[in-house]
Design an enzyme around this catalytic site. Structure first.
Site, short mmCIF file in Angstrom:
data_model
loop_
_atom_site.label_atom_id
_atom_site.label_comp_id
_atom_site.label_asym_id
_atom_site.label_seq_id
_atom_site.Cartn_x
_atom_site.Cartn_y
_atom_site.Cartn_z
N ALA A 175 -0.42 7.58 -5.24
CA ALA A 175 -1.71 6.74 -5.23
C ALA A 175 -1.10 5.18 -5.07
CB ALA A 175 -2.74 6.80 -6.08
N ASP A 176 0.41 5.08 -5.76
CA ASP A 176 0.63 3.59 -5.93
C ASP A 176 1.87 3.48 -4.19
OD1 ASP A 176 -0.26 2.38 -8.26
OD2 ASP A 176 1.57 3.58 -8.99
#
Length: 416
Positions: A175-176
């Site tokens: 996600a990052d």
């Protein structure tokens, strides 16, 4: 004469990025921009720095390998954003910057006087990117956002892991990293828009949105059928065979993306009769009989070593790869050929290796100019660039409102 290690010739040469981010998503995004030639000034808290400076072990000397992985080609400015001098310095930098990137919790940048409205009033062409867990103005915007929560909430975790096991988190911060990439893409689009219109704009990037964007074909299948996807381990929900099989000495990943490829694969493995079997003749029938086909292929592939099968499948034009460990992957000769492992000289710990840039531009290639900075390595230089009074700079350092790595180095003995 300019130092060739620190001078950019990339496509973003001349673009200044004020980096107010920490941890993974923002620093990854700004490293992409730095590799493309931007002058990225990373603002950090004096004496503490980016959270990831403390994330370890492992460390190289006193430097966290986590921090080192996502902060090359940047300059470090260590100032206290809650102090008058620190804020004044950053505000002056914002006036002189093309891009600001921040990943504070929504509302914090505004409280510090560093929100988009305040900065764009002074610099109308500013491109201002904000990264948060759930968006800047959503009903859940104030909640903290961390990668594992996004992998869970997005549904990605539910389709990752062994068929009979529990859902699994992907081993890197997907996600990052995805949010970082979307941020870089958005910034590049906004810079192009500004080049045409002269207008800057703000970007609102959510970790959850970024992770949901990964669902692509899985989401499309659910929209069409309403059937909740399960886990397939290394397998694929709609392509068979496409998974890892055990050999005599390891694991081999194979993928037959169409029927012609499957026929070649069966021949290369010495079992052409499998491709003639009605259960396995088409991809749709193979998907319906995946367990039976898996059983047949396991018998074949477990009879010899991985290299034998790789040679046969490569010769037949069938996609296949050894399932490598991280060490095996990073020492793959092809990565060296593709310049995907780079080594840079760090100010305190010597040579540092990291994963290179996958961007291969013919006219304006990415550049690896310098290693990730020591905390405050460039504070005095940057404060001088923005015209701060020398006495004020020294006073800020004395008060702990700024720190400079050079100021803390022991003096060299005099040889006069």
């Amino acid at each position: 004469m300019a130092d060739p290690r620190t001078t950019s010739s990339g496509p973003l040469n001349g673009v200044r990025v004020l980096d107010l981010t920490r941890v993974m998503s923002g620093p990854f995004s700004t490293m992409v921009l730095a590799d493309l030639g931007a002058d990225v000034i990373k603002v950090e808290e004096p004496g503490v720095g980016d959270d990831t400076r403390q994330w370890g072990p492992p460390f190289i000397g006193e430097e966290s390998t986590y921090f080192l992985s996502i902060n090359r080609n940047k300059r470090s400015l260590a100032v206290d954003l809650k102090s008058e001098g620190g804020r004044a310095a950053v505000l002056e930098l914002a006036r002189r910057s093309d891009v600001v990137v921040e990943n504070f919790r929504p509302g914090v940048a505004t409280k510090l006087g560093l929100g988009y409205e305040a900065l764009s009033a002074e610099n109308p062409g500013l491109v201002y990117a904000s990264i948060s867990g759930y968006g800047q103005a959503s009903s859940e915007s104030r909640k903290p956002g961390y990668d594992p929560m996004m992998q869970a909430r997005s549904g990605l975790m539910s389709i990752t892991g062994d068929v009979e096991g529990l859902p699994a988190r992907v081993g890197v911060a997907t996600a990052d990293i995805s949010a970082g990439l979307w941020t870089a893409i958005g910034i590049l689009a906004a810079l192009h828009h500004r080049s045409v219109t002269g207008q800057g704009q703000s970007l609102d990037i959510s970790l959850l949105d970024a992770q949901v964007s990964w669902l692509t074909n899985v989401a499309s299948a659910w929209f069409a059928s309403g059937e909740v996807p399960g886990r397939y381990g290394t397998g694929h929900p709609s392509i068979v065979p496409s998974e890892a099989f055990r050999t005599q000495d390891g694991l081999l990943m194979v993928a037959a993306g169409n029927d012609a490829m499957w026929f070649r694969m069966a021949g290369a493995l010495g079992v052409p009769e499998l491709s003639a079997d009605a259960r396995f003749a088409t991809n749709a029938s193979r998907v319906s009989h995946r367990d039976e086909l898996r059983s047949e292929l396991e018998k074949v592939l477990s009879s010899d070593v991985t290299s034998t099968w790789l040679n046969r499948l490569d010769a037949a034009g069938v996609p296949a790869a050894r399932v490598n460990s991280i060490g095996e992957a990073l020492t793959d000769p092809l990565l060296a050929e593709r310049e995907m492992v780079v080594e840079l000289e760090h100010a305190t710990v010597g040579p540092v290796r990291s994963v290179g840039s996958p961007l291969k531009l013919s006219a304006t290639p990415t550049t690896m100019r310098h290693a990730p900075p020591v905390l405050g390595q460039h504070t005095i230089d940057i404060l001088r660039e923005v015209g701060l009074d020398e006495d004020l700079v020294e006073d800020m350092i004395r008060r702990g409102q700024a720190s400079d790595h050079q100021a803390r180095r022991p003096q060299e003995p005099s040889h006069a």
